[in-house]
Motif scaffolding. Structure first.
Motif, PDB file in Angstrom:
ATOM      1  N   THR A 165       0.858  -1.195   0.000  1.00 12.69           N
ATOM      2  CA  THR A 165       0.000   0.000   0.000  1.00 12.69           C
ATOM      3  C   THR A 165       0.888   1.236   0.000  1.00 12.69           C
ATOM      4  OG1 THR A 165      -1.694  -1.171   1.232  1.00 12.69           O
ATOM      5  CG2 THR A 165      -1.785   1.240   1.291  1.00 12.69           C
ATOM      6  N   GLN A 166       0.624   2.120  -0.947  1.00  8.27           N
ATOM      7  CA  GLN A 166       1.447   3.332  -1.038  1.00  8.27           C
ATOM      8  C   GLN A 166       0.724   4.528  -0.394  1.00  8.27           C
ATOM      9  OE1 GLN A 166       2.616   4.578  -5.011  1.00  8.27           O
ATOM     10  NE2 GLN A 166       4.355   5.698  -4.206  1.00  8.27           N
ATOM     11  N   PRO A 167       1.346   5.165   0.596  1.00  7.35           N
ATOM     12  CA  PRO A 167       0.731   6.341   1.237  1.00  7.35           C
ATOM     13  C   PRO A 167       1.173   7.660   0.589  1.00  7.35           C
ATOM     14  CG  PRO A 167       2.547   5.532   2.576  1.00  7.35           C
ATOM     15  CD  PRO A 167       2.570   4.737   1.296  1.00  7.35           C
ATOM     16  N   TRP A 168       0.227   8.592   0.496  1.00 12.13           N
ATOM     17  CA  TRP A 168       0.486   9.904  -0.110  1.00 12.13           C
ATOM     18  C   TRP A 168      -0.040  11.001   0.810  1.00 12.13           C
ATOM     19  CZ3 TRP A 168       1.941  10.891  -5.444  1.00 12.13           C
ATOM     20  CH2 TRP A 168       2.137   9.740  -6.214  1.00 12.13           C
ATOM     21  N   PHE A 169       0.591  12.165   0.733  1.00 14.55           N
ATOM     22  CA  PHE A 169       0.005  13.367   1.337  1.00 14.55           C
ATOM     23  C   PHE A 169      -0.496  14.241   0.188  1.00 14.55           C
ATOM     24  CE2 PHE A 169       0.256  17.875   2.346  1.00 14.55           C
ATOM     25  CZ  PHE A 169      -0.616  17.907   3.418  1.00 14.55           C
ATOM     26  N   ILE A 170      -1.777  14.608   0.251  1.00 19.65           N
ATOM     27  CA  ILE A 170      -2.367  15.431  -0.807  1.00 19.65           C
ATOM     28  C   ILE A 170      -3.015  16.665  -0.167  1.00 19.65           C
ATOM     29  CG2 ILE A 170      -4.106  15.521  -2.649  1.00 19.65           C
ATOM     30  CD1 ILE A 170      -1.982  13.462  -3.325  1.00 19.65           C
ATOM     31  N   LEU A 171      -2.748  17.815  -0.716  1.00 15.51           N
ATOM     32  CA  LEU A 171      -3.425  19.029  -0.266  1.00 15.51           C
ATOM     33  C   LEU A 171      -4.484  19.386  -1.310  1.00 15.51           C
ATOM     34  CD1 LEU A 171      -3.415  21.202   1.964  1.00 15.51           C
ATOM     35  CD2 LEU A 171      -2.002  22.585   0.445  1.00 15.51           C
ATOM     36  N   GLU A 172      -5.746  19.469  -0.843  1.00 18.33           N
ATOM     37  CA  GLU A 172      -6.840  19.767  -1.774  1.00 18.33           C
ATOM     38  C   GLU A 172      -7.396  21.161  -1.500  1.00 18.33           C
ATOM     39  OE1 GLU A 172      -9.955  16.792  -1.944  1.00 18.33           O
ATOM     40  OE2 GLU A 172     -11.432  18.281  -2.612  1.00 18.33           O
ATOM     41  N   LEU A 173      -7.599  21.918  -2.562  1.00 15.78           N
ATOM     42  CA  LEU A 173      -8.257  23.219  -2.478  1.00 15.78           C
ATOM     43  C   LEU A 173      -9.533  23.109  -3.298  1.00 15.78           C
ATOM     44  CD1 LEU A 173      -5.197  25.537  -3.297  1.00 15.78           C
ATOM     45  CD2 LEU A 173      -5.967  24.778  -1.051  1.00 15.78           C
ATOM     46  N   SER A 174     -10.660  23.545  -2.711  1.00 16.61           N
ATOM     47  CA  SER A 174     -11.925  23.356  -3.407  1.00 16.61           C
ATOM     48  C   SER A 174     -12.861  24.524  -3.145  1.00 16.61           C
ATOM     49  CB  SER A 174     -12.553  22.038  -2.910  1.00 16.61           C
ATOM     50  OG  SER A 174     -13.803  21.848  -3.478  1.00 16.61           O
ATOM     51  N   HIS A 175     -13.614  24.895  -4.156  1.00 16.02           N
ATOM     52  CA  HIS A 175     -14.598  25.961  -3.973  1.00 16.02           C
ATOM     53  C   HIS A 175     -15.790  25.748  -4.886  1.00 16.02           C
ATOM     54  CE1 HIS A 175     -16.478  29.910  -4.624  1.00 16.02           C
ATOM     55  NE2 HIS A 175     -16.309  29.985  -3.328  1.00 16.02           N
ATOM     56  N   THR A 176     -17.008  25.905  -4.335  1.00 10.99           N
ATOM     57  CA  THR A 176     -18.225  25.840  -5.139  1.00 10.99           C
ATOM     58  C   THR A 176     -18.990  27.149  -4.970  1.00 10.99           C
ATOM     59  OG1 THR A 176     -18.362  23.449  -4.850  1.00 10.99           O
ATOM     60  CG2 THR A 176     -20.371  24.561  -5.563  1.00 10.99           C
ATOM     61  N   ASN A 177     -19.255  27.808  -6.059  1.00 12.17           N
ATOM     62  CA  ASN A 177     -19.993  29.072  -6.012  1.00 12.17           C
ATOM     63  C   ASN A 177     -21.326  28.896  -5.286  1.00 12.17           C
ATOM     64  OD1 ASN A 177     -18.000  30.338  -7.462  1.00 12.17           O
ATOM     65  ND2 ASN A 177     -19.055  30.132  -9.435  1.00 12.17           N
ATOM     66  N   ARG A 178     -21.704  29.858  -4.517  1.00 12.69           N
ATOM     67  CA  ARG A 178     -22.950  29.925  -3.730  1.00 12.69           C
ATOM     68  C   ARG A 178     -22.970  29.007  -2.510  1.00 12.69           C
ATOM     69  NH1 ARG A 178     -28.258  31.876  -6.294  1.00 12.69           N
ATOM     70  NH2 ARG A 178     -27.562  33.050  -8.103  1.00 12.69           N
ATOM     71  N   LEU A 179     -22.217  27.891  -2.566  1.00 16.64           N
ATOM     72  CA  LEU A 179     -22.274  26.948  -1.441  1.00 16.64           C
ATOM     73  C   LEU A 179     -21.213  27.224  -0.380  1.00 16.64           C
ATOM     74  CD1 LEU A 179     -22.981  23.472  -3.088  1.00 16.64           C
ATOM     75  CD2 LEU A 179     -24.602  25.186  -2.280  1.00 16.64           C
TER      76      LEU A 179
END
Lengths: 216, 105
Positions: A165-179
């Motif tokens: 099993t390969q472990p990763w660090f991921i940084l996610e940036l997310s945006h939804t208009n109005r929500l």
């Protein structure tokens, strides 16, 4: 910041394409890929069948909420791999999603059922140790604007063999208009073991998020 | 005793008919990619065993066919899985030997 995000993505895409920057949500011809997402603001289940190495048809159910809105949708989607550059040590992809379905939009005790067509573009780039992804989805049923922009980038802690099993660090940036007023920032741990792909993260607001993908 | 001799000769002759191919693959950068390639290759009737090495971007295939799997067939299957083939070659070692060699490291 949120108004700048689409521009940022556009510039990101324009800058990265010539560098062959672009991996993803479908597997080999004849396979089924099923995904589940779960968080306070967004949950989905979707399943797609790969007709070819480039074309997938699928169904998706989702719920989203924020800023007084509650959305619930059922859609049929077509996913097309527009391009892939396979290098010996990397893989770059450009994906097009075309979705159509019905969405129930609730706000202040009012409810609208609307038909929608929603295109999305995703670009990603992956090596044994690095992953970068950007996507932009147009979602505008009946004059509402629920466009979603997303970016993920990260690295693997170490290389593993095929059986491990390969472990990763991921940084996610997310945006939804109005929500959402703010850009959502989600540090995430990703684990990949053959056909199983699992992500767990907590946003900087303290909201947990889970993602599971399985191919068979 | 005769039966044992016959079984031994049969085993030796079957083994001598087998072939092993090493395939270098472009784009196989994670186990998720590799499992798709493995499942696709397992659909070929003559495939006996498969070893995947994602660190060195290659796959080794043992087949029951004397000449191995036709290159074009391997190439088509890997392309259908979404990847590209850089090189296909017949090798003298079996999957078992190659696996043992890399797992020692």
């Amino acid at each position: 910041m949120r108004n700048l995000l689409p521009t940022f993505f556009y510039l990101g895409f324009v800058c990265t394409f010539p560098l062959q920057v672009l991996s993803a949500p479908m597997s080999y011809k004849g396979s089924n890929t099923t995904m589940i997402d779960f968080s306070k603001h967004y949950s989905k289940i979707d399943s797609g069948y790969a007709l070819t190495a480039k074309d997938t048809l699928g169904l998706k159910l989702f719920r989203a909420k924020g800023e007084g809105y509650e959305l619930q949708g059922e859609e049929f989607y077509y996913l097309r791999r527009l391009g892939r550059i396979n290098d010996i040590k990397s893989q770059s992809n450009l994906w097009l999603f075309l979705s159509t379905g019905m969405i129930d939009i609730k706000k202040n005790n009012a409810s609208d059922d609307e038909f929608y067509l929603s295109p999305a573009l995703q670009a990603d780039y992956e090596t044994r140790r690095i992953y970068v992804m950007g996507s932009y989805q147009l979602m505008r049923p009946a004059g509402y604007n629920f466009d979603t922009s997303k970016m993920k980038a990260g690295f693997s802690f170490y290389k593993t063999s095929y059986e491990e099993t390969q472990p990763w660090f991921i940084l996610e940036l997310s945006h939804t208009n109005r929500l959402s007023e703010k850009l959502e920032v989600i540090p995430t741990l990703r684990l990949i073991n053959k056909a199983l792909y699992f992500e767990a993260g907590i946003s900087t607001e303290g909201d947990p998020k889970l993602h599971l993908m399985y191919t068979f | 005793m005769k039966k044992l001799t016959c079984l031994f000769l049969l085993f030796v002759s079957l083994h001598s008919l087998a072939a092993t191919q090493r395939v270098e693959i472009m784009g196989m950068v994670c186990a998720f990619c590799a499992q798709g390639i493995e499942k696709s290759l397992q659909t070929i009737d003559d495939v006996d065993d498969i070893y995947i090495n994602i660190d060195n971007y290659f796959v080794v295939i043992d087949s029951t066919s004397e000449k191995g799997i036709p290159d074009e067939m391997i190439k088509n299957i890997i392309v259908d899985a979404g990847y590209d083939v850089k090189k296909i070659e017949l090798i003298d070692e079996s999957v078992k030997n190659v696996r043992a060699q890399y797992e020692k490291k």
